[in-house]
Design a protein around this motif. Structure first.
Motif, mmCIF file in Angstrom:
data_model
loop_
_atom_site.group_PDB
_atom_site.id
_atom_site.type_symbol
_atom_site.label_atom_id
_atom_site.label_comp_id
_atom_site.label_asym_id
_atom_site.label_seq_id
_atom_site.Cartn_x
_atom_site.Cartn_y
_atom_site.Cartn_z
ATOM 1 N N LYS A 50 0.834 -1.199 0.000
ATOM 2 C CA LYS A 50 0.000 0.000 0.000
ATOM 3 C C LYS A 50 0.870 1.251 0.000
ATOM 4 O O LYS A 50 1.873 1.319 0.710
ATOM 5 C CB LYS A 50 -0.897 0.030 1.237
ATOM 6 C CG LYS A 50 -1.972 -1.047 1.268
ATOM 7 C CD LYS A 50 -2.791 -0.898 2.545
ATOM 8 C CE LYS A 50 -3.866 -1.983 2.635
ATOM 9 N NZ LYS A 50 -4.632 -1.860 3.910
ATOM 10 N N ALA A 51 0.451 2.230 -0.793
ATOM 11 C CA ALA A 51 1.121 3.533 -0.817
ATOM 12 C C ALA A 51 0.094 4.590 -0.433
ATOM 13 O O ALA A 51 -0.964 4.698 -1.064
ATOM 14 C CB ALA A 51 1.683 3.823 -2.196
ATOM 15 N N LEU A 52 0.401 5.348 0.599
ATOM 16 C CA LEU A 52 -0.445 6.449 1.039
ATOM 17 C C LEU A 52 0.293 7.742 0.723
ATOM 18 O O LEU A 52 1.354 8.009 1.297
ATOM 19 C CB LEU A 52 -0.717 6.339 2.544
ATOM 20 C CG LEU A 52 -1.571 7.422 3.194
ATOM 21 C CD1 LEU A 52 -2.960 7.453 2.586
ATOM 22 C CD2 LEU A 52 -1.644 7.196 4.707
ATOM 23 N N VAL A 53 -0.234 8.530 -0.213
ATOM 24 C CA VAL A 53 0.448 9.737 -0.674
ATOM 25 C C VAL A 53 -0.127 10.942 0.073
ATOM 26 O O VAL A 53 -1.320 11.229 -0.032
ATOM 27 C CB VAL A 53 0.275 9.913 -2.191
ATOM 28 C CG1 VAL A 53 0.997 11.159 -2.672
ATOM 29 C CG2 VAL A 53 0.798 8.679 -2.923
ATOM 30 N N ILE A 54 0.738 11.651 0.816
ATOM 31 C CA ILE A 54 0.278 12.750 1.665
ATOM 32 C C ILE A 54 1.157 13.979 1.438
ATOM 33 O O ILE A 54 2.329 14.004 1.822
ATOM 34 C CB ILE A 54 0.301 12.364 3.155
ATOM 35 C CG1 ILE A 54 -0.498 11.079 3.395
ATOM 36 C CG2 ILE A 54 -0.241 13.508 4.005
ATOM 37 C CD1 ILE A 54 -0.436 10.577 4.829
ATOM 38 N N ALA A 55 0.569 15.008 0.824
ATOM 39 C CA ALA A 55 1.265 16.280 0.673
ATOM 40 C C ALA A 55 1.053 17.122 1.923
ATOM 41 O O ALA A 55 -0.001 17.046 2.559
ATOM 42 C CB ALA A 55 0.735 17.029 -0.554
ATOM 43 N N GLY A 56 2.043 17.918 2.274
ATOM 44 C CA GLY A 56 1.876 18.769 3.444
ATOM 45 C C GLY A 56 3.130 19.536 3.780
ATOM 46 O O GLY A 56 4.232 19.203 3.333
ATOM 47 N N ASP A 57 2.946 20.573 4.556
ATOM 48 C CA ASP A 57 4.042 21.439 4.988
ATOM 49 C C ASP A 57 4.471 21.021 6.387
ATOM 50 O O ASP A 57 3.837 21.392 7.380
ATOM 51 C CB ASP A 57 3.580 22.893 4.977
ATOM 52 C CG ASP A 57 4.702 23.866 5.303
ATOM 53 O OD1 ASP A 57 5.819 23.400 5.635
ATOM 54 O OD2 ASP A 57 4.464 25.091 5.235
ATOM 55 N N LEU A 58 5.543 20.248 6.466
ATOM 56 C CA LEU A 58 5.977 19.701 7.753
ATOM 57 C C LEU A 58 6.627 20.747 8.655
ATOM 58 O O LEU A 58 6.996 20.432 9.785
ATOM 59 C CB LEU A 58 6.930 18.529 7.527
ATOM 60 C CG LEU A 58 6.330 17.340 6.764
ATOM 61 C CD1 LEU A 58 7.349 16.205 6.676
ATOM 62 C CD2 LEU A 58 5.041 16.847 7.410
#
Length: 290
Positions: A98-106
């Motif tokens: 499984k690949a969970l793609v999560i964009a965000g400003d860490l």
């Protein structure tokens, strides 16, 4: 069959090239190797749930590929490089995971918390956290480093690691591990990368201290210190002459490829290194960190 490390991958001089930040893998010459055709898994992370930050390209992509081929599901954390992240996800899914793609400003604590929560919601747990996301920029003069640039570098490289560890550690069980990306710059700083190098020294220190602090919970914390590695960082943050000769000053005479680091991250994440915590693993092409 063993391969000669001197000639396994391209050696400088390379074509002069320049990209705008953050850079693109497909525009690099030569194109980086992330282990797409070479990494072979052995089930060392079978059933693990993992987060890899900065997984859209470079070292992060290589780690994501290796983790998937070792049997792990991977949350692919990235900033805004959507097409690059999709390619990493494709490679993870191609490995049957499984690949969970999560964009965000860490740089923001709430987004770090959300990353951990979404991963656990999707995978049911979190076994391995890889803090690899980073920002670097080069400056010839000390006066040219703005307060904003200093802040962005520290928030991307240091604050995000702190935020993610604080969110993850209470949710991790004994046997889990954290792997942080430091650098040869931790002890041998490049003058033009002062802000970046300073954070990489801090990452090494943080790793050692956190490892001692949470050892009693059965959670291990280690770091990898890459030397010059051929990633989009290079043509997007360094001058063309530097890029053309990148890695030539190492004993092996060339830059490393992202694929050449993946096995070290796997080792530190898996049970084979159960007695290793607080360590800094050097992958520098022979460049000394002493």
């Amino acid at each position: 069959m063993p391969q000669d490390p001197l000639n396994r991958y391209p050696r400088p001089p390379f074509a002069k090239q320049k990209q705008s930040m953050p850079g693109a893998t497909d525009q690099m010459d030569p194109r980086p190797d992330h282990g797409e055709k070479t990494y072979r898994g052995n089930g060392r992370l079978e059933g693990c749930a993992t987060i890899v930050t900065g997984a859209d390209s470079g070292i992060g992509r290589a780690v994501a590929i290796a983790f998937a081929r070792e049997g792990a599901d991977v949350a692919i954390s990235y900033y805004s490089e959507h097409e690059e992240a999709k390619e990493t996800a494709r490679l993870v899914e191609e490995a049957g995971r499984k690949a969970l793609v999560i964009a965000g400003d860490l740089k923001k604590q709430e987004e770090c918390n959300a990353l951990v929560e979404r991963t656990i919601e999707e995978f049911g747990k979190l076994d391995v956290l890889v803090n690899n996301a980073a920002h670097q920029a080069s400056f010839a003069k000390f006066e040219d480093i703005s307060a904003e640039e200093w802040d962005v570098t520290f928030r991307t490289n240091i604050y995000s690691m702190f935020y993610l560890c604080q969110a993850a550690v209470p949710r991790m069980k004994p046997g889990s591990s954290i792997v942080n990306s430091s650098s040869v710059n931790a002890t041998d700083p490049s003058a033009s990368l002062l802000a970046y190098a300073t954070t990489k020294g801090a990452i090494a220190n943080f790793t050692n201290g956190l490892a001692e602090m949470i050892a009693e919970r059965g959670i291990r914390v280690n770091a990898v210190a890459p030397g010059p590695i051929w990633t989009p960082f290079i043509p997007s943050t360094l001058g063309e002459d530097h890029v053309a000769n990148f890695g030539a000053n190492t004993p092996l005479g060339r830059p490393g490829q992202p694929a050449e680091l993946a096995a070290t991250y796997v080792l530190l994440a898996c049970d084979e290194s159960s007695y290793t915590t607080g360590a800094l693993y050097e992958v520098t092409g022979g460049k000394s960190m002493i």
